[in-house]
Design a protein around this motif. Structure first.
Motif, PDB file in Angstrom:
ATOM      1  N   PRO A 161       0.831  -1.206   0.000  1.00 24.72           N
ATOM      2  CA  PRO A 161       0.000   0.000   0.000  1.00 24.72           C
ATOM      3  C   PRO A 161       0.871   1.263   0.000  1.00 24.72           C
ATOM      4  O   PRO A 161       1.868   1.329   0.708  1.00 24.72           O
ATOM      5  CB  PRO A 161      -0.779  -0.093   1.325  1.00 24.72           C
ATOM      6  N   VAL A 162       0.500   2.222  -0.829  1.00 24.61           N
ATOM      7  CA  VAL A 162       1.244   3.482  -0.869  1.00 24.61           C
ATOM      8  C   VAL A 162       0.335   4.681  -0.652  1.00 24.61           C
ATOM      9  O   VAL A 162       0.781   5.817  -0.745  1.00 24.61           O
ATOM     10  CB  VAL A 162       2.010   3.651  -2.204  1.00 24.61           C
ATOM     11  N   ASP A 163      -0.947   4.418  -0.363  1.00 21.89           N
ATOM     12  CA  ASP A 163      -1.864   5.531  -0.126  1.00 21.89           C
ATOM     13  C   ASP A 163      -3.018   5.065   0.765  1.00 21.89           C
ATOM     14  O   ASP A 163      -3.859   4.274   0.321  1.00 21.89           O
ATOM     15  CB  ASP A 163      -2.411   6.041  -1.471  1.00 21.89           C
ATOM     16  N   PRO A 164      -3.046   5.580   2.018  1.00 26.11           N
ATOM     17  CA  PRO A 164      -4.103   5.145   2.944  1.00 26.11           C
ATOM     18  C   PRO A 164      -5.504   5.494   2.434  1.00 26.11           C
ATOM     19  O   PRO A 164      -6.488   4.911   2.882  1.00 26.11           O
ATOM     20  CB  PRO A 164      -3.803   5.918   4.234  1.00 26.11           C
ATOM     21  N   HIS A 165      -5.581   6.455   1.494  1.00 21.77           N
ATOM     22  CA  HIS A 165      -6.885   6.834   0.945  1.00 21.77           C
ATOM     23  C   HIS A 165      -7.093   6.253  -0.452  1.00 21.77           C
ATOM     24  O   HIS A 165      -7.984   6.692  -1.180  1.00 21.77           O
ATOM     25  CB  HIS A 165      -7.023   8.364   0.922  1.00 21.77           C
ATOM     26  N   GLY A 166      -6.256   5.307  -0.826  1.00 25.17           N
ATOM     27  CA  GLY A 166      -6.364   4.714  -2.165  1.00 25.17           C
ATOM     28  C   GLY A 166      -7.527   3.748  -2.278  1.00 25.17           C
ATOM     29  O   GLY A 166      -8.324   3.572  -1.344  1.00 25.17           O
ATOM     30  N   LEU A 167      -7.618   3.102  -3.421  1.00 18.84           N
ATOM     31  CA  LEU A 167      -8.717   2.173  -3.709  1.00 18.84           C
ATOM     32  C   LEU A 167      -8.564   0.875  -2.924  1.00 18.84           C
ATOM     33  O   LEU A 167      -7.452   0.450  -2.617  1.00 18.84           O
ATOM     34  CB  LEU A 167      -8.715   1.837  -5.207  1.00 18.84           C
ATOM     35  N   GLU A 168      -9.691   0.254  -2.646  1.00 17.20           N
ATOM     36  CA  GLU A 168      -9.650  -1.084  -2.054  1.00 17.20           C
ATOM     37  C   GLU A 168      -9.058  -2.049  -3.063  1.00 17.20           C
ATOM     38  O   GLU A 168      -9.351  -1.994  -4.257  1.00 17.20           O
ATOM     39  CB  GLU A 168     -11.055  -1.544  -1.682  1.00 17.20           C
ATOM     40  N   ALA A 224       6.648   3.874 -11.353  1.00 15.10           N
ATOM     41  CA  ALA A 224       7.809   4.574 -10.794  1.00 15.10           C
ATOM     42  C   ALA A 224       7.969   4.227  -9.311  1.00 15.10           C
ATOM     43  O   ALA A 224       9.093   4.043  -8.820  1.00 15.10           O
ATOM     44  CB  ALA A 224       7.659   6.085 -10.978  1.00 15.10           C
ATOM     45  N   GLY A 225       6.836   4.115  -8.607  1.00 15.17           N
ATOM     46  CA  GLY A 225       6.882   3.702  -7.202  1.00 15.17           C
ATOM     47  C   GLY A 225       7.486   2.315  -7.046  1.00 15.17           C
ATOM     48  O   GLY A 225       8.257   2.064  -6.116  1.00 15.17           O
ATOM     49  N   CYS A 226       7.159   1.430  -7.965  1.00 18.24           N
ATOM     50  CA  CYS A 226       7.747   0.079  -7.936  1.00 18.24           C
ATOM     51  C   CYS A 226       9.252   0.139  -8.122  1.00 18.24           C
ATOM     52  O   CYS A 226      10.005  -0.575  -7.447  1.00 18.24           O
ATOM     53  CB  CYS A 226       7.141  -0.787  -9.037  1.00 18.24           C
ATOM     54  N   VAL A 227       9.689   0.964  -9.044  1.00 21.62           N
ATOM     55  CA  VAL A 227      11.133   1.105  -9.296  1.00 21.62           C
ATOM     56  C   VAL A 227      11.828   1.593  -8.024  1.00 21.62           C
ATOM     57  O   VAL A 227      12.871   1.067  -7.614  1.00 21.62           O
ATOM     58  CB  VAL A 227      11.383   2.077 -10.474  1.00 21.62           C
ATOM     59  N   ARG A 228      11.210   2.584  -7.368  1.00 25.01           N
ATOM     60  CA  ARG A 228      11.797   3.112  -6.128  1.00 25.01           C
ATOM     61  C   ARG A 228      11.830   2.044  -5.034  1.00 25.01           C
ATOM     62  O   ARG A 228      12.833   1.904  -4.323  1.00 25.01           O
ATOM     63  CB  ARG A 228      11.002   4.336  -5.671  1.00 25.01           C
ATOM     64  N   ILE A 229      10.740   1.298  -4.890  1.00 24.11           N
ATOM     65  CA  ILE A 229      10.701   0.248  -3.859  1.00 24.11           C
ATOM     66  C   ILE A 229      11.768  -0.810  -4.128  1.00 24.11           C
ATOM     67  O   ILE A 229      12.476  -1.242  -3.218  1.00 24.11           O
ATOM     68  CB  ILE A 229       9.301  -0.398  -3.799  1.00 24.11           C
ATOM     69  N   LEU A 230      11.884  -1.222  -5.380  1.00 28.85           N
ATOM     70  CA  LEU A 230      12.904  -2.232  -5.704  1.00 28.85           C
ATOM     71  C   LEU A 230      14.298  -1.706  -5.386  1.00 28.85           C
ATOM     72  O   LEU A 230      15.131  -2.419  -4.830  1.00 28.85           O
ATOM     73  CB  LEU A 230      12.785  -2.651  -7.174  1.00 28.85           C
ATOM     74  N   ALA A 231      14.550  -0.441  -5.731  1.00 26.96           N
ATOM     75  CA  ALA A 231      15.885   0.129  -5.515  1.00 26.96           C
ATOM     76  C   ALA A 231      16.206   0.266  -4.033  1.00 26.96           C
ATOM     77  O   ALA A 231      17.358   0.114  -3.629  1.00 26.96           O
ATOM     78  CB  ALA A 231      15.993   1.485  -6.203  1.00 26.96           C
TER      79      ALA A 231
ATOM     80  N   GLY B 155      17.799  -2.279   1.577  1.00 28.19           N
ATOM     81  CA  GLY B 155      17.236  -2.155   2.916  1.00 28.19           C
ATOM     82  C   GLY B 155      16.960  -0.733   3.378  1.00 28.19           C
ATOM     83  O   GLY B 155      16.518  -0.522   4.498  1.00 28.19           O
ATOM     84  N   GLU B 156      17.185   0.257   2.516  1.00 32.09           N
ATOM     85  CA  GLU B 156      16.972   1.664   2.916  1.00 32.09           C
ATOM     86  C   GLU B 156      15.486   2.023   2.832  1.00 32.09           C
ATOM     87  O   GLU B 156      15.095   3.040   2.221  1.00 32.09           O
ATOM     88  CB  GLU B 156      17.790   2.600   2.018  1.00 32.09           C
ATOM     89  N   ILE B 157      14.684   1.193   3.470  1.00 31.75           N
ATOM     90  CA  ILE B 157      13.237   1.333   3.317  1.00 31.75           C
ATOM     91  C   ILE B 157      12.663   2.519   4.083  1.00 31.75           C
ATOM     92  O   ILE B 157      11.508   2.881   3.881  1.00 31.75           O
ATOM     93  CB  ILE B 157      12.523   0.041   3.745  1.00 31.75           C
ATOM     94  N   GLY B 158      13.459   3.135   4.946  1.00 33.20           N
ATOM     95  CA  GLY B 158      12.982   4.308   5.682  1.00 33.20           C
ATOM     96  C   GLY B 158      12.569   5.448   4.775  1.00 33.20           C
ATOM     97  O   GLY B 158      11.761   6.293   5.159  1.00 33.20           O
ATOM     98  N   HIS B 159      13.102   5.462   3.564  1.00 36.06           N
ATOM     99  CA  HIS B 159      12.755   6.541   2.644  1.00 36.06           C
ATOM    100  C   HIS B 159      11.816   6.091   1.538  1.00 36.06           C
ATOM    101  O   HIS B 159      11.838   6.618   0.417  1.00 36.06           O
ATOM    102  CB  HIS B 159      14.015   7.220   2.126  1.00 36.06           C
ATOM    103  N   LEU B 160      10.974   5.127   1.871  1.00 37.86           N
ATOM    104  CA  LEU B 160       9.855   4.790   0.991  1.00 37.86           C
ATOM    105  C   LEU B 160       8.622   5.538   1.476  1.00 37.86           C
ATOM    106  O   LEU B 160       8.223   5.403   2.631  1.00 37.86           O
ATOM    107  CB  LEU B 160       9.607   3.277   1.011  1.00 37.86           C
ATOM    108  N   LEU B 177       8.449   6.477   5.522  1.00 39.60           N
ATOM    109  CA  LEU B 177       8.292   5.716   6.765  1.00 39.60           C
ATOM    110  C   LEU B 177       9.120   6.321   7.896  1.00 39.60           C
ATOM    111  O   LEU B 177       8.714   6.297   9.049  1.00 39.60           O
ATOM    112  CB  LEU B 177       8.694   4.251   6.525  1.00 39.60           C
ATOM    113  N   GLU B 178      10.275   6.868   7.574  1.00 42.72           N
ATOM    114  CA  GLU B 178      11.130   7.438   8.623  1.00 42.72           C
ATOM    115  C   GLU B 178      10.467   8.622   9.331  1.00 42.72           C
ATOM    116  O   GLU B 178      10.809   8.921  10.476  1.00 42.72           O
ATOM    117  CB  GLU B 178      12.487   7.870   8.029  1.00 42.72           C
ATOM    118  N   THR B 179       9.531   9.302   8.657  1.00 42.37           N
ATOM    119  CA  THR B 179       8.883  10.444   9.314  1.00 42.37           C
ATOM    120  C   THR B 179       7.991  10.001  10.468  1.00 42.37           C
ATOM    121  O   THR B 179       7.617  10.812  11.304  1.00 42.37           O
ATOM    122  CB  THR B 179       8.031  11.284   8.329  1.00 42.37           C
TER     123      THR B 179
END
Lengths: 299, 299
Positions: A161-168, A224-231, B155-160, B177-179
């Motif tokens: 999840p990346v948005d608490p107000h996102g879709l179910e 793009a969010g997936c790319v960031r999460i993977l990185a 593992g730098e997941i604090g900045h997701l 997440l770090e916030t």
């Protein structure tokens, strides 16, 4: 000897024969039909057709690797709940082993695609394959070996999840990346696009369809969010983007690059990751999952 | 021969001598002082004091491994921008090599802690160490070997980011997440808690301080989010929770378990991951980073 790899997808079943050199010696594509019996029959036919196409005897095949969506019992070779294939439970591995008398290994299709993409694109080190398909998930290989994780959930970032107000999300959570960056997500965001929204999306967006535009923007930002999460979790050398929606091609590539560069402009931390340089698109019509299935069948 | 491991933290410098058996033969703790010269002097003193405590000659030490926050050049041994230590740039590796004449390896402190936790807790396979400290990050080891990733960002997941409407993060993004799940996040959410908000947080919350309660809930939900992200990206066998805030102890452990079980109740997909069973807390006063630094100095 040759290894067979088969990618059983929702619409087509693609089989390749891989020579010892790693080259594709022959390939065959058949339409996938739904249901346990049909899937088994099509898979069997694809192996027989492959031998004929390659001008080889069946006895010259040393192993069969299968990439398939759904829950896969790799050891037992059982496929469960492959919804797109109309399969509830199928002893695919044992049935093929009995028919052809060679080792058969069943694997997740996205994991297989990661192995195939790394091989076909000559990528070394850690490679993540981001599959923008009906669903959203990544497969991971490390130096050619599949990284599946403890629970087989490695790379299942579509349900973060990346948005608490996102879709179910059908998974029971809310705001998962899959709700915006997948074929299923596109269909929700742009119902006018029908069953295969990827096909008309760019044209609709360019003619001013606001829903199409919003759906496309969700897809881009989710990818793009997936790319960031993977990185920031696995930190792979290369992130290969494939799956049905990757056929959106140049518009998707440009928009994704623009988003990653925009994030880099806002955050020196993100800029340091050099995300745009690590993203590659799988070349069109590359049988990554079939080739990868042939490869992982021996690891 | 013994290997030395040193954890240079914001308040204390902890050094251990590790016997060939892997047992801790001696340990020394000194207060950390700020600035390049002071950090180097304290580190040097800790090695000398360690020899004295262990009743050994300096010549019996075969290597020195250092775990330190900040950007680390592992090959060159240079530490840059270790803000908590008042260090802008320090050639720590070369200086120690010259002083003691043995190999010195500098590593990220969280990566070192992951290696140490896996060793001390006898955890095999893939282990993620989630450091709830001033910042938020995870270290990863695979069968005892550090997994650093391509850009050192594994593992730098604090900045997701997990909330588009969340707080601005010093990294330039929003809703990281770090916030919410870090010492820095607690200080923002509960300014009354002072410089070390972890110490009085549970008491304040129990006496009805709404800010303290909200800060604690943010911490718990962020930590649970980290567990989910680790499980759906790297999918480790075990996620060890450590760092200064892990000393919140039982209230944190219970609230985290409750959140993970609540998520499992909402989502069969999450339930399948068996997250609560994969989380362990680092036992208190375990010198994980120092031990891990000694271990990774030879890998």
């Amino acid at each position: 000897m040759m290894r067979v790899g088969i990618d059983i997808g929702g619409t087509k079943t693609q089989a390749v024969a891989l020579a010892d050199s790693g080259e594709i010696a022959a390939s065959v594509t058949l339409p996938t039909m739904r249901g346990e019996d049909a899937v088994l029959a099509t898979t069997t036919s694809s192996v027989v057709a492959l031998a004929a196409t390659a001008g080889r005897e069946l006895g010259e095949f040393s192993s069969i690797g299968i990439g398939i969506p759904g829950h896969v019992d790799r050891v037992g070779g059982r496929v469960r709940n492959a919804v797109n294939l109309g399969v509830r439970s199928l002893e695919l591995g044992p049935a093929l082993r009995e028919r052809f008398g060679i080792p058969v290994e069943i694997d997740n299709d996205v994991t297989a695609a990661a192995a195939g993409a790394a091989h076909l694109m000559s990528l070394s080190g850690t490679v993540a394959f981001l599959n923008l398909g009906t669903g959203l998930a990544a497969g991971i290989v490390v130096d050619g070996v599949a990284w599946r994780g403890q629970a087989g959930a490695a790379g299942e970032i579509g349900h973060l999840p990346v948005d608490p107000h996102g879709l179910e999300c059908p998974c029971g959570q809310r705001g998962c990346l899959e709700t915006i960056a997948s074929g299923a997500g596109l269909r929700r965001a742009w119902p006018a696009g029908g069953a295969h929204p990827g096909r008309g999306l760019v044209r609709a967006m360019e003619s001013g369809d606001a829903d199409a535009r919003r759906a496309f923007e969700g897809l881009v930002s989710g990818a793009a969010g997936c790319v960031r999460i993977l990185a920031l979790s696995i930190d792979p050398q290369t992130i290969v983007i494939g799956g049905g929606l990757s056929r959106l091609g140049e518009p998707l590539r440009q928009a994704l690059g623009a988003t990653l560069r925009e994030w880099s402009g806002t955050s020196p931390f993100i800029a340091d990751l050099k995300l745009p340089e690590r993203v590659q698109f799988l070349p069109e019509n590359t049988p990554a999952a079939a080739v990868g299935a042939a490869l992982v069948s021996r690891t």
